[in-house]
Design a protein around this motif. Sequence first.
Motif, mmCIF file in Angstrom:
data_model
loop_
_atom_site.group_PDB
_atom_site.id
_atom_site.type_symbol
_atom_site.label_atom_id
_atom_site.label_comp_id
_atom_site.label_asym_id
_atom_site.label_seq_id
_atom_site.Cartn_x
_atom_site.Cartn_y
_atom_site.Cartn_z
ATOM 1 N N ASP A 1 -9.057 33.104 -12.270
ATOM 2 C CA ASP A 1 -8.657 31.707 -12.042
ATOM 3 C C ASP A 1 -7.225 31.465 -12.514
ATOM 4 O OD1 ASP A 1 -11.096 31.170 -10.976
ATOM 5 O OD2 ASP A 1 -11.941 30.321 -12.810
ATOM 6 N N HIS A 2 -6.840 32.129 -13.587
ATOM 7 C CA HIS A 2 -5.505 31.876 -14.149
ATOM 8 C C HIS A 2 -4.397 32.260 -13.170
ATOM 9 C CE1 HIS A 2 -2.620 31.026 -17.260
ATOM 10 N NE2 HIS A 2 -2.026 32.179 -17.015
ATOM 11 N N PHE A 3 -4.603 33.340 -12.426
ATOM 12 C CA PHE A 3 -3.552 33.793 -11.506
ATOM 13 C C PHE A 3 -3.828 33.353 -10.063
ATOM 14 C CE2 PHE A 3 -3.278 36.811 -15.094
ATOM 15 C CZ PHE A 3 -1.959 36.551 -15.458
ATOM 16 N N ASP A 4 -4.629 32.295 -9.908
ATOM 17 C CA ASP A 4 -4.946 31.779 -8.580
ATOM 18 C C ASP A 4 -4.425 30.347 -8.473
ATOM 19 O OD1 ASP A 4 -5.997 31.597 -6.067
ATOM 20 O OD2 ASP A 4 -8.110 31.655 -6.713
ATOM 21 N N ARG A 5 -4.360 29.817 -7.240
ATOM 22 C CA ARG A 5 -3.999 28.411 -7.061
ATOM 23 C C ARG A 5 -5.149 27.530 -7.552
ATOM 24 N NH1 ARG A 5 0.210 27.567 -3.229
ATOM 25 N NH2 ARG A 5 -0.004 25.376 -3.786
ATOM 26 N N ASN A 6 -4.812 26.312 -8.003
ATOM 27 C CA ASN A 6 -5.822 25.340 -8.406
ATOM 28 C C ASN A 6 -5.373 24.001 -7.823
ATOM 29 O OD1 ASN A 6 -7.294 23.339 -9.714
ATOM 30 N ND2 ASN A 6 -7.408 24.458 -11.654
ATOM 31 N N PHE A 7 -5.842 23.750 -6.587
ATOM 32 C CA PHE A 7 -5.311 22.602 -5.844
ATOM 33 C C PHE A 7 -5.624 21.274 -6.523
ATOM 34 C CE2 PHE A 7 -5.451 25.967 -2.607
ATOM 35 C CZ PHE A 7 -4.105 25.952 -2.270
ATOM 36 N N GLU A 8 -6.787 21.183 -7.141
ATOM 37 C CA GLU A 8 -7.162 19.928 -7.813
ATOM 38 C C GLU A 8 -6.173 19.624 -8.939
ATOM 39 O OE1 GLU A 8 -11.299 20.089 -8.789
ATOM 40 O OE2 GLU A 8 -11.169 18.183 -9.876
ATOM 41 N N LEU A 9 -5.898 20.630 -9.752
ATOM 42 C CA LEU A 9 -4.952 20.446 -10.863
ATOM 43 C C LEU A 9 -3.548 20.137 -10.325
ATOM 44 C CD1 LEU A 9 -4.211 20.653 -13.913
ATOM 45 C CD2 LEU A 9 -3.876 23.109 -13.546
ATOM 46 N N VAL B 1 1.848 26.612 -10.001
ATOM 47 C CA VAL B 1 1.914 27.224 -8.661
ATOM 48 C C VAL B 1 2.591 28.594 -8.760
ATOM 49 C CG1 VAL B 1 2.924 27.034 -6.346
ATOM 50 C CG2 VAL B 1 1.918 25.007 -7.431
ATOM 51 N N ALA B 2 3.688 28.667 -9.542
ATOM 52 C CA ALA B 2 4.463 29.911 -9.647
ATOM 53 C C ALA B 2 3.616 31.064 -10.190
ATOM 54 C CB ALA B 2 5.674 29.687 -10.557
ATOM 55 N N LEU B 3 2.640 30.724 -11.022
ATOM 56 C CA LEU B 3 1.768 31.750 -11.599
ATOM 57 C C LEU B 3 1.051 32.577 -10.532
ATOM 58 C CD1 LEU B 3 -0.246 30.175 -14.510
ATOM 59 C CD2 LEU B 3 0.858 32.395 -14.446
#
Length: 291
Positions: free
Chosen positions: A67-75, A92-94
């Motif tokens: 999850d840390h290195f993925d997109r999180n659209f809600e956040l 996003v850059a992550l």
Amino acid sequence: MVAPVTKAVIPAAGLGTRFLPATKAQPKEMLPVIDKPAIQYVVEEAVRAGIDDICIVTSSSKRSLEDHFDRNFELEHLLTSKGKDREKDDVVALAELADFHYVRQGEPLGLGHAVATARRHIGDSPFVVLLGDEFMAEGSGLLEGMIATHQEHGCSVLALMEVEGDEIARYGSADSEAFGDRLVKVNGVVEKPKPAEAPSNLAVMGRYVFTPQIFEHIARLTPGAGGELQLTDAIGTLLAEQQVLGFTFSEGRYDTGVVLDYLKVIVEMAAARPDIGPEFSAFLKDFVAKV
Ligand code: UTP
């Protein structure tokens, strides 16, 4: 012509028993070092050295790593709606740092076994291994130097650092001879030796550049020190077939794998940060004067 090194394996599937209970339900590699998880520093170190394909070895209860290195659209949406654009860009850059891939190590049978789980992904190219719970200071140039050494000599390269006294018992100890500037020729490696039996106090640290032949040697491993399939033992047999060089260094290493070292890393890095460093250092001075 030696193939470029663009792939990394980051083993992060260990149990983290020295950090229990913090690591009961979360990976040791996700413990925060100030405001980033340890493994983010590891990934950033790899990217700085030209790696763009990262294969993380995970296990059960390590989902937060993915999850840390993925997109999180809600956040991202929430941050945008609050006008927190810098924070949004950071998260996003992550996900764009590199191409991330994950393989699972069903059982923590040792570092050699963890690296072997990435064999299919790596294929027939040279690659680097970076342990997920230690990282190098920005500007250390260690990984860049190791990759350049591989490019020049076409062989596997180990990061070696001199340690004091009995500390060698925590690491692999290298038997080596001089080879060139910062380089030694490795003749043997002993995992976690008794200090009196260690061939030297040059310790193998958590950075390696490997030729793909290492996988054949891992496949032949039998349990070694601590009953684990040890990467060090595979390096030992690789040596009979290929030259292995050691790239020596003496500073800039941050180890977050054990509680005391983890605390030291946080204090050292916090004191050096331009944003919080001055205030934190003033606090430290006051604190030290009192204890
Ligand atoms: P460590 O020996 O420091 O990690 O391995 P550990 O086994 O999790 O720690 P303790 O001894 O129980 O406290 C160095 C790195 O290799 C990974 C770990 O996740 C860590 O990042 N590792 C180790 C694996 O991926 N698989 C293994 O079988 C062993």
